[in-house]
Design a protein around this motif. Structure first.
Motif, PDB file in Angstrom:
ATOM      1  N   ILE A   1     -10.169  49.104  30.367  1.00 52.84           N
ATOM      2  CA  ILE A   1      -9.164  49.385  29.344  1.00 52.84           C
ATOM      3  C   ILE A   1      -8.086  50.285  29.962  1.00 52.84           C
ATOM      4  N   SER A   2      -6.908  50.285  29.365  1.00 55.06           N
ATOM      5  CA  SER A   2      -5.803  51.125  29.840  1.00 55.06           C
ATOM      6  C   SER A   2      -5.477  52.176  28.789  1.00 55.06           C
ATOM      7  N   VAL A   3      -5.274  53.409  29.243  1.00 56.25           N
ATOM      8  CA  VAL A   3      -4.921  54.509  28.348  1.00 56.25           C
ATOM      9  C   VAL A   3      -3.574  55.062  28.800  1.00 56.25           C
ATOM     10  N   LEU A   4      -2.590  55.023  27.912  1.00 64.57           N
ATOM     11  CA  LEU A   4      -1.223  55.424  28.243  1.00 64.57           C
ATOM     12  C   LEU A   4      -0.722  56.496  27.282  1.00 64.57           C
ATOM     13  N   GLY A   5       0.354  57.152  27.684  1.00 62.60           N
ATOM     14  CA  GLY A   5       1.005  58.105  26.794  1.00 62.60           C
ATOM     15  C   GLY A   5       0.532  59.528  26.988  1.00 62.60           C
ATOM     16  N   GLU A   6       0.408  60.250  25.876  1.00 68.21           N
ATOM     17  CA  GLU A   6       0.135  61.682  25.910  1.00 68.21           C
ATOM     18  C   GLU A   6      -1.355  61.979  26.074  1.00 68.21           C
ATOM     19  N   VAL A   7      -1.877  61.674  27.272  1.00 67.88           N
ATOM     20  CA  VAL A   7      -3.234  62.042  27.645  1.00 67.88           C
ATOM     21  C   VAL A   7      -3.174  62.747  28.995  1.00 67.88           C
ATOM     22  N   ALA A   8      -4.242  63.460  29.318  1.00 65.87           N
ATOM     23  CA  ALA A   8      -4.224  64.245  30.557  1.00 65.87           C
ATOM     24  C   ALA A   8      -4.145  63.370  31.797  1.00 65.87           C
ATOM     25  N   GLU A   9      -4.861  62.233  31.793  1.00 67.34           N
ATOM     26  CA  GLU A   9      -4.900  61.365  32.966  1.00 67.34           C
ATOM     27  C   GLU A   9      -4.725  59.906  32.545  1.00 67.34           C
ATOM     28  N   PRO A  10      -3.498  59.478  32.291  1.00 59.98           N
ATOM     29  CA  PRO A  10      -3.285  58.075  31.922  1.00 59.98           C
ATOM     30  C   PRO A  10      -3.645  57.150  33.080  1.00 59.98           C
TER      31      PRO A  10
ATOM     32  N   ALA B   1      -9.936  59.673  29.837  1.00 58.63           N
ATOM     33  CA  ALA B   1      -8.563  59.992  30.234  1.00 58.63           C
ATOM     34  C   ALA B   1      -8.262  61.478  30.103  1.00 58.63           C
ATOM     35  N   GLY B   2      -9.280  62.301  29.910  1.00 58.78           N
ATOM     36  CA  GLY B   2      -9.077  63.742  29.877  1.00 58.78           C
ATOM     37  C   GLY B   2      -8.627  64.285  28.544  1.00 58.78           C
ATOM     38  N   ASP B   3      -8.736  63.499  27.477  1.00 55.96           N
ATOM     39  CA  ASP B   3      -8.358  63.896  26.118  1.00 55.96           C
ATOM     40  C   ASP B   3      -6.835  63.879  25.953  1.00 55.96           C
ATOM     41  N   LEU B   4      -6.404  63.948  24.700  1.00 60.59           N
ATOM     42  CA  LEU B   4      -4.980  63.993  24.390  1.00 60.59           C
ATOM     43  C   LEU B   4      -4.401  65.346  24.789  1.00 60.59           C
ATOM     44  N   THR B   5      -3.138  65.357  25.153  1.00 62.10           N
ATOM     45  CA  THR B   5      -2.443  66.614  25.349  1.00 62.10           C
ATOM     46  C   THR B   5      -2.125  67.201  23.979  1.00 62.10           C
ATOM     47  N   MET B   6      -1.672  68.439  23.948  1.00 61.75           N
ATOM     48  CA  MET B   6      -1.310  69.061  22.679  1.00 61.75           C
ATOM     49  C   MET B   6      -0.128  68.362  22.031  1.00 61.75           C
ATOM     50  N   SER B   7       0.625  67.598  22.824  1.00 67.75           N
ATOM     51  CA  SER B   7       1.800  66.899  22.307  1.00 67.75           C
ATOM     52  C   SER B   7       1.469  65.498  21.796  1.00 67.75           C
ATOM     53  N   GLY B   8       0.207  65.072  21.940  1.00 67.55           N
ATOM     54  CA  GLY B   8      -0.171  63.740  21.499  1.00 67.55           C
ATOM     55  C   GLY B   8      -0.285  63.651  19.987  1.00 67.55           C
ATOM     56  N   MET B   9       0.180  62.541  19.430  1.00 65.93           N
ATOM     57  CA  MET B   9       0.131  62.338  17.982  1.00 65.93           C
ATOM     58  C   MET B   9      -1.227  61.762  17.604  1.00 65.93           C
ATOM     59  N   ARG B  10      -2.090  62.596  17.087  1.00 65.29           N
ATOM     60  CA  ARG B  10      -3.454  62.201  16.779  1.00 65.29           C
ATOM     61  C   ARG B  10      -3.567  61.340  15.522  1.00 65.29           C
TER      62      ARG B  10
ATOM     63  N   ASP C   1      -8.210  46.113  26.396  1.00 61.19           N
ATOM     64  CA  ASP C   1      -7.514  46.828  25.322  1.00 61.19           C
ATOM     65  C   ASP C   1      -6.581  47.870  25.933  1.00 61.19           C
ATOM     66  N   ILE C   2      -5.480  48.129  25.252  1.00 64.94           N
ATOM     67  CA  ILE C   2      -4.516  49.141  25.683  1.00 64.94           C
ATOM     68  C   ILE C   2      -4.411  50.212  24.596  1.00 64.94           C
ATOM     69  N   ILE C   3      -4.646  51.456  24.977  1.00 66.59           N
ATOM     70  CA  ILE C   3      -4.527  52.581  24.049  1.00 66.59           C
ATOM     71  C   ILE C   3      -3.250  53.337  24.393  1.00 66.59           C
ATOM     72  N   TYR C   4      -2.410  53.537  23.392  1.00 68.23           N
ATOM     73  CA  TYR C   4      -1.167  54.282  23.610  1.00 68.23           C
ATOM     74  C   TYR C   4      -1.110  55.462  22.641  1.00 68.23           C
ATOM     75  N   VAL C   5      -0.980  56.658  23.202  1.00 70.94           N
ATOM     76  CA  VAL C   5      -0.867  57.881  22.410  1.00 70.94           C
ATOM     77  C   VAL C   5       0.592  58.299  22.376  1.00 70.94           C
ATOM     78  N   GLU C   6       1.170  58.225  21.207  1.00 69.36           N
ATOM     79  CA  GLU C   6       2.593  58.532  21.035  1.00 69.36           C
ATOM     80  C   GLU C   6       2.833  60.040  21.072  1.00 69.36           C
ATOM     81  N   PRO C   7       3.939  60.499  21.675  1.00 67.06           N
ATOM     82  CA  PRO C   7       4.256  61.931  21.636  1.00 67.06           C
ATOM     83  C   PRO C   7       4.693  62.341  20.239  1.00 67.06           C
ATOM     84  N   ASN C   8       4.397  63.590  19.876  1.00 66.06           N
ATOM     85  CA  ASN C   8       4.817  64.065  18.563  1.00 66.06           C
ATOM     86  C   ASN C   8       6.312  64.369  18.546  1.00 66.06           C
TER      87      ASN C   8
END
Length: 265
Positions: free
Chosen positions: A147-156, A175-184, A222-229
Motif C-alpha cells: 500500500i502507499s501512504v502519502l501526505g502529512e505522515v512522518a514517512e510517506p 508510516a510513522g503516524d500523522l504529523t500534527m498538521s495532518g487532517m485526521r 490501496d493509496i492512503i492520502y492524509v490532507e494537510p489542515n
C-alpha cells in the motif's frame, strides 16, 4: 478584552488532534467485516514446499543463484534480506492476467481470488491427492503486495504487506503516524475496484465511522492520502490570508497592549 480572548483561543486544545474521541471505557465498536488479501493478476508469489524428504520436496521449489542485496519494509516492521554470491533465492511466480500460475509437475493452477492459506491448502491437497508428496508443508508469501501512504505522515512511501490483514491504523503506524498538521477527520483511501478508482473518507477521530468503513481493512495497492489542515495549507501560500495567521494576531495583541498603555497612562 482582545488580549484575553486571544489567549483563550491560543490555549485551547485542538479538537482534531486526538484519535477515536468517541471511545469511552469498555466501549464496543462494530468493525467492518475482515477482508483478507486475495490473489490478483500480476501479484508475485513465492511458494515453498517442505517435507521429510528434502530431495523430493525440492522438485517443487524454484531456486535461483543471485548476487545482490536488497531491503524491504514489511507490514510487521522493517527487515533486510541480504544475498551473497552463490546463495540461493526462491524465484517468484507472477500471476497471469487470467489468474493462473505454472507450478512444477502440477502444471497450470488457477489461483486468482484465493488467500495465502487457501492456496497453501490447495497445493498441499494436490500434492497429496496425486501421491507426489506424503507430508508436505506449503508456505505462500506475497512479494509485491503493498500500500502507499502519502501526505502529512512522518514517512510517506510504499509499504509492502506480507500479512493477510492490515487495517488503516496499522498502515499509518508503518508510516510513522500523522504529523500534527495532518487532517485526521478526512483521511482519503483510494482503491481500484472492477477497473474503477473508488474513494473512501475516514474520520480517525470517530472510531465508529472509521471501523465500519469498507476501507478500514486495506487491500493491495490501496493509496492512503492524509490532507494537510488549514493552518498547514496557509503556511505554504505566499499570499495567504494573513488575517488568520497566528503571527498576525500576536502583532494585533501587542499593538492593542501598547495603545492601551498610552491611553490609560
Amino acid at each position: 478584552m482582545t488580549i484575553a480572548a486571544f489567549m483563550a483561543v491560543s490555549c485551547s486544545t485542538p479538537k482534531g488532534i486526538t484519535y477515536m474521541q468517541d471511545l469511552g471505557d469498555n466501549t464496543v465498536v462494530a468493525v467492518a467485516a475482515e477482508r483478507a488479501i486475495h490473489i490478483r493478476p500480476d501479484d508475485k508469489l513465492t511458494i515453498v514446499v517442505k517435507s521429510k524428504d528434502p530431495a523430493l520436496s525440492d522438485l517443487f521449489n524454484l531456486t535461483l543463484n543471485v548476487n545482490r542485496a536488497s531491503s524491504e519494509k514489511l507490514a510487521t516492521g522493517v527487515s533486510s534480506r541480504n544475498y551473497t554470491s552463490g546463495s540461493e533465492s526462491l524465484m517468484s511466480y507472477t500471476v497471469t492476467p487470467e489468474g493462473d500460475i505454472d507450478f512444477p509437475v502440477l502444471g497450470k493452477l488457477h489461483v486468482e481470488g484465493m488467500t495465502r492459506s487457501e492456496l497453501s491448502g490447495f497445493i498441499k491437497g494436490e500434492l497429496m491427492g496425486r501421491d507426489l508428496v506424503k507430508d508436505p508443508v506449503v508456505t505462500v508469501e506475497f512479494l509485491n503486495t503493498g500500500i502507499s501512504v502519502l501526505g502529512e505522515v512522518a514517512e510517506p512511501g510504499r509499504y509492502d504487506m506480507n500479512t493477510d490483514r492490515l487495517n488503516v491504523l496499522q498502515a499509518l503506524a508503518l508510516a510513522g503516524d500523522l504529523t500534527m498538521s495532518g487532517m485526521r477527520e478526512n483521511v482519503l483511501v483510494m482503491r481500484e475496484e472492477n477497473g474503477k478508482m473508488v474513494s473512501y473518507r475516514l474520520n480517525l477521530t470517530d472510531a465508529n465511522q472509521m471501523a465500519s468503513s469498507p476501507a478500514f481493512y486495506l487491500q493491495q495497492d490501496d493509496i492512503i492520502y492524509v490532507e494537510p489542515n488549514a493552518i498547514r495549507k496557509r503556511s505554504q501560500t505566499v499570499n495567504g490570508n494573513n488575517v488568520l495567521n497566528a503571527s498576525f494576531w500576536i502583532s494585533v495583541a501587542s499593538l492593542a497592549a501598547s495603545v492601551a498603555t498610552l491611553i490609560f497612562r
